[in-house]
Design an enzyme around this catalytic site. Structure first.
Site, PDB file in Angstrom:
ATOM      1  CB  SER A  44       0.252   3.650 -18.243  1.00 47.51           C
ATOM      2  OG  SER A  44       0.913   4.736 -19.283  1.00 47.51           O
ATOM      3  CG  ASP A 159      -0.783   3.759 -22.130  1.00 44.32           C
ATOM      4  OD1 ASP A 159      -1.603   3.038 -21.465  1.00 44.32           O
ATOM      5  OD2 ASP A 159       0.113   4.472 -21.840  1.00 44.32           O
TER       6      ASP A 159
END
Length: 277
Positions: A44, A159
């Site tokens: 991320s 993610d």
């Protein structure tokens, strides 16, 4: 005494939204102390900072970018609303990242790099170490509900923080023998709206807190396998309130300074052939 070659050092940069700017402070200290970085893995926000650094190998340039990015730039990267599988499609974000790093593939970065994502259908961890760098970064940053999943080879990727918040395993699989992990999940940040209408929390606060709890617990598990763990004490930062923010970078810098002698000793012991413990 017999001397051995230096162990390969991996840098694992964890997720954490706007708190990810702290990674720049950590990298600044590592550069200043000439700590070698042989591999980088990012999840991320860690993929964003780690991928851009792996491509440029110039932390000053990235720091200037972070300090000078404007609300106009930020809105331009988030100007493709979706409202189907996420608030944003993510194509504009890819274009923004490409403007910063150029049209470079992951396998061509100056430092070997890997981004972490998750297959939302199978639940599998997916390591991205080939293909367009900007797309790899955007994929790893596909926060559920914010960005639509990124479709890659018939897989729907989100993610990586939902499976590997701090990518220690990812960077070890790349060949790192010693890992410096940077975790931004040093605590759980409870919802700010503790008292809403009729004592009910807004949906946004519930979702945010749920993701935070998940990240906090996954990170605690991930960092157990790292030799060095750096945990910048960055407070919770709203998405739109970090632009031009130097304080977060400074917090990362201080956390790394506190660990630098331990890092140097780790490297020295591997050169001397002393087992690390």
């Amino acid at each position: 005494m017999k001397l051995f070659g230096r162990s390969k050092i991996g840098l694992a940069l964890g997720g954490g939204g706007a708190r990810g700017l702290a990674h720049l402070g950590v990298i600044k200290v590592l550069e200043r102390n000439k700590i070698p970085i042989d591999f980088i893995a990012g999840t991320s926000a860690g993929a964003l900072i780690g991928g851009m650094y792996a491509a440029k190998k110039n932390v000053r340039e990235l720091e200037e970018l972070a300090q000078n990015v404007s609300y106009k730039d930020y809105l331009r990267a988030f100007s493709d609303p979706s409202l189907v599988s996420g608030l944003f499609k993510g194509g504009k974000a890819i274009n923004f990242i490409k403007e910063q790093v150029g049209k470079i593939n992951v396998e061509d970065t100056k430092i070997p790099f890997r981004a972490v994502a998750a297959d939302v259908v199978t639940g599998e961890t997916v390591y991205i170490d080939t293909g367009n760098l900007a797309e790899a970064i955007r994929t790893s940053c596909s926060v559920p509900g914010v960005f639509s999943p990124f479709k890659k080879r018939k897989r729907f990727l989100i993610d990586g923080g939902v499976v590997e918040q701090v990518p220690v395993k990812a960077v070890k699989d790349m060949g790192a023998q010693r890992v410096i992990a940077v975790s931004l999940n040093w605590k759980h940040f409870p919802p700010k709206d503790k008292e809403g209408k009729d004592d009910k929390l807004p949906v946004s606060s519930i979702v945010s807190a749920a993701l935070d709890i998940m990240g906090y617990n996954i990170a605690k598990y991930n960092i157990k396998e790292a030799e060095i763990v750096i945990e910048p004490r960055v407070p919770d930062v709203p998405m739109f309130k970090f632009l031009g923010e130097t304080r977060i970078i400074e917090i990362g810098e201080k956390a790394a300074v506190d660990k630098i002698e331990e890092i140097k000793w780790m490297i020295k012991k591997t050169i001397l052939g002393i087992p690390y413990s």
